[in-house]
Design a protein around this motif. Structure first.
Motif, mmCIF file in Angstrom:
data_model
loop_
_atom_site.group_PDB
_atom_site.id
_atom_site.type_symbol
_atom_site.label_atom_id
_atom_site.label_comp_id
_atom_site.label_asym_id
_atom_site.label_seq_id
_atom_site.Cartn_x
_atom_site.Cartn_y
_atom_site.Cartn_z
ATOM 1 N N UNK A 370 -8.600 48.416 16.849
ATOM 2 C CA UNK A 370 -8.847 46.986 16.779
ATOM 3 C C UNK A 370 -10.327 46.699 16.566
ATOM 4 N N UNK A 371 -10.623 45.614 15.879
ATOM 5 C CA UNK A 371 -12.014 45.312 15.582
ATOM 6 C C UNK A 371 -12.581 46.253 14.538
ATOM 7 N N UNK A 372 -13.876 46.200 14.328
ATOM 8 C CA UNK A 372 -14.560 47.046 13.348
ATOM 9 C C UNK A 372 -14.821 48.402 13.997
ATOM 10 N N UNK A 373 -14.170 49.480 13.533
ATOM 11 C CA UNK A 373 -14.331 50.779 14.197
ATOM 12 C C UNK A 373 -15.788 51.238 14.172
ATOM 13 N N UNK A 374 -16.204 51.840 15.286
ATOM 14 C CA UNK A 374 -17.565 52.349 15.372
ATOM 15 C C UNK A 374 -17.690 53.657 14.597
ATOM 16 N N UNK A 375 -18.894 53.917 14.096
ATOM 17 C CA UNK A 375 -19.131 55.106 13.275
ATOM 18 C C UNK A 375 -18.967 56.399 14.061
ATOM 19 N N UNK A 376 -19.032 56.326 15.373
ATOM 20 C CA UNK A 376 -18.944 57.533 16.193
ATOM 21 C C UNK A 376 -17.519 58.073 16.328
ATOM 22 N N UNK A 377 -16.508 57.301 15.910
ATOM 23 C CA UNK A 377 -15.138 57.802 15.976
ATOM 24 C C UNK A 377 -14.983 59.075 15.152
ATOM 25 N N UNK A 378 -14.190 60.023 15.689
ATOM 26 C CA UNK A 378 -13.922 61.249 14.942
ATOM 27 C C UNK A 378 -12.631 61.865 15.440
ATOM 28 N N UNK A 408 -1.312 55.418 12.358
ATOM 29 C CA UNK A 408 -2.665 54.918 12.610
ATOM 30 C C UNK A 408 -2.786 53.576 11.903
ATOM 31 N N UNK A 409 -3.275 52.566 12.626
ATOM 32 C CA UNK A 409 -3.432 51.226 12.059
ATOM 33 C C UNK A 409 -4.887 50.790 12.199
ATOM 34 N N UNK A 410 -5.458 50.344 11.076
ATOM 35 C CA UNK A 410 -6.803 49.770 11.079
ATOM 36 C C UNK A 410 -6.698 48.278 10.810
ATOM 37 N N UNK A 411 -7.265 47.466 11.699
ATOM 38 C CA UNK A 411 -7.286 46.025 11.482
ATOM 39 C C UNK A 411 -8.582 45.556 10.836
ATOM 40 N N UNK A 412 -9.578 46.435 10.748
ATOM 41 C CA UNK A 412 -10.820 46.193 10.016
ATOM 42 C C UNK A 412 -11.212 47.479 9.312
ATOM 43 N N UNK A 413 -12.056 47.358 8.325
ATOM 44 C CA UNK A 413 -12.426 48.504 7.498
ATOM 45 C C UNK A 413 -13.083 49.605 8.322
ATOM 46 N N UNK A 414 -12.558 50.835 8.266
ATOM 47 C CA UNK A 414 -13.236 51.947 8.942
ATOM 48 C C UNK A 414 -14.533 52.297 8.211
ATOM 49 N N UNK A 415 -15.541 52.779 8.925
ATOM 50 C CA UNK A 415 -16.827 53.078 8.283
ATOM 51 C C UNK A 415 -16.783 54.301 7.380
ATOM 52 N N UNK A 416 -15.777 55.158 7.587
ATOM 53 C CA UNK A 416 -15.633 56.361 6.778
ATOM 54 C C UNK A 416 -14.227 56.909 7.007
ATOM 55 N N UNK A 417 -13.884 57.932 6.238
ATOM 56 C CA UNK A 417 -12.598 58.603 6.456
ATOM 57 C C UNK A 417 -12.784 59.614 7.584
ATOM 58 N N UNK A 418 -12.875 59.100 8.822
ATOM 59 C CA UNK A 418 -13.267 59.941 9.956
ATOM 60 C C UNK A 418 -12.098 60.725 10.553
#
Length: 478
Positions: A370-378, A408-418
């Motif tokens: 939910x929300x804009x995923x943080x870049x630290x996700x992996x 996996x569901x993204x409600x906002x654009x992920x910062x990368x294909x993490x």
């Protein structure tokens, strides 16, 4: 300021520390290290050639009978054994009970040793610290089913080289042998130190951590065996804020060799883990949730600082039907305040799967960012299977689809294909749903998709291009 845990009564917090073992095996009643200072593990475990030889002389002055309130500081000696608890013993109002090495405690049917209870808030401490050659035993009187060791924050209990047998006979306690209750607020309460503790034959769960109760740092070598039954089949039940300190040891040989992991939440409705914590591989799967409303959540309110959940290689999380693993913020267009780092290895992947005895596609919902995923996700070397249950969601898309469920569901654009080196398997709908306005992020190159009923990926809505392709592709068009 603490945040109230959902559905729990605020009660109190503090912690006392274990006593320091002296050379003669006694304990120093004057020692009082800091509440969260950890456990002294310097005592020898034997010569390495096998289990230590028990050196407990026969008692000469027992039995000693006990009931009611402990006054001041009371010692239960080895020589006075067996110490017979005829009715509940209460360690409260600042009292301290020390059970000395080699002591044996026998508890009558349905009776407790209770620390900092009754009375709210209460105080009190239990120190039962044996040695490898001088262990402590707590069992039922004449084989009776005794209730529990009940520890209520801000009371504390420190157990070392202790065996507890045949407990779990209390009412409304999940038939637990050790029942630890926090004060209902965050931060979690470090009230229970366990070091080389064995729980045998608990009627229900061996240890029940609830209401924000936490282990004292350094807890280790907990063995629970022959335990569990009825609705409390798990060797241990913990919450998200106690998972980081879950002791090493063995949780096998029980009614269900899984660790029950619950989200209790904070004062914000639907909140979950709000501190950095690691879910550790303890040799058995984690059973997540007890109902469809018991989602496992990382992140609290929009005002809480980001929380990172790290998952060790080899961890298996088994999700109850219809629930989700949510990494989220509560305002969809704001940056998320939660991070998931699930980094497995080829030999020890991390597995998110169904808790059903006969798993099938669509048993649980999957991961929701939910929300804009943080870049630290992996996520790396993960397996996500049997997901795709109804999400009751309608998301933005340029794919020619009518349903938006996904593993996996993204409600906002992920910062990368993490998400990399991951297997998506047996989804009842899509593998990855990109349900937002913005550019497409391609997760296909390093991941594997097996038996996916819908799309490997869906397309987000292309607001930058002005419109969706015509005709709309069935999936992502790749």
């Amino acid at each position: 300021m603490k945040s109230s845990l959902l559905s729990l009564v605020a009660l109190g917090t503090l912690a006392a520390a274990p006593l320091v073992a002296c050379e003669d095996g006694s304990t120093d009643p004057g020692s009082s290290p800091s509440p969260d200072a950890g456990i002294d593990v310097s005592a020898p475990e034997g010569d390495g050639g096998g289990p230590p030889v028990i050196d407990c002389p026969a008692p000469k002055s027992g039995p000693t009978k006990h009931q009611g309130d402990v006054s001041g500081e009371e010692h239960w000696t080895a020589d006075g054994s067996p110490h017979v608890v005829e009715y509940d013993v209460n360690v409260r109002n600042g009292a301290k009970l020390v059970i000395e090495p080699c002591a044996e405690v026998q508890i009558a049917k349905g009776q407790h040793i209770r620390v900092a209870y009754p009375g709210t808030p209460g105080t009190g401490s239990l120190v039962a610290e044996g040695l490898p050659t001088k262990p402590i035993t707590i069992r039922g009187l004449d084989g009776a089913r005794w209730a529990s060791l009940y520890v209520h924050a801000p009371g504390t209990a420190s157990l070392k080289h202790v065996t507890l047998e045949g407990g779990g006979g209390g009412d409304f306690e999940h038939n637990a042998t050790i029942d630890a209750l926090g004060d209902g607020d965050l931060p979690a309460d470090p009230i229970l130190a366990l070091d080389h503790v064995t729980i045998k034959g608990s009627l229900g769960t061996g240890v029940w951590m609830q209401g924000g109760a936490n282990f004292i740092e350094g807890s280790q070598e907990l063995t629970i065996t022959g335990s569990g039954g009825g609705e409390s089949v798990y060797p241990i039940e913990i919450e998200e804020h106690s998972m980081d300190r879950l002791p090493t040891g063995s949780y096998k040989g029980n009614a269900k060799d899984e660790i029950l992991l619950r989200t209790q939440g904070t004062g914000v409705a639907g909140g979950g883990l709000v501190v950095n914590a690691t879910l550790r591989d303890r040799g058995v799967p984690y059973h997540v949730g007890t109902s469809k409303v018991d989602n496992f959540i990382v992140g609290g309110s929009n005002d809480d600082p980001p929380a990172t959940m790290t998952i060790e290689p080899g961890v298996i999380m088994k999700f109850e039907p219809g629930i989700a693993f949510r990494i989220q913020t509560f305002t969809s267009d704001k940056p998320a305040n939660a991070v998931l780092r699930a980094i497995g290895t080829p030999d020890k992947p991390i597995v998110f799967t169904s808790a059903a005895d006969a798993p099938k596609a669509g048993d649980w919902r999957g991961l929701w960012f939910g929300g804009v995923p943080m870049a630290e996700n992996k996520l790396d070397h993960v397996r996500i299977e049997y997901a795709g249950a109804d999400c009751s969601c309608s998301l933005n898309t340029c794919s020619n689809i009518t349903e938006h469920e996904g593993a996996v569901i993204f409600t906002q654009q992920p910062p990368s294909a993490f998400i990399t080196n991951t297997v998506f398997k047996d989804s009842a709908m899509h593998a990855i749903t990109e349900g937002y306005d913005g550019p497409f992020v391609n997760f296909r190159p390093t991941n594997t998709f097996e038996n996916i009923a819908g799309c490997p990926q869906t397309l987000p809505r292309f607001v930058t291009a002005g419109s969706c392709p015509e005709p709309k592709p069935a999936c992502d068009g790749l």
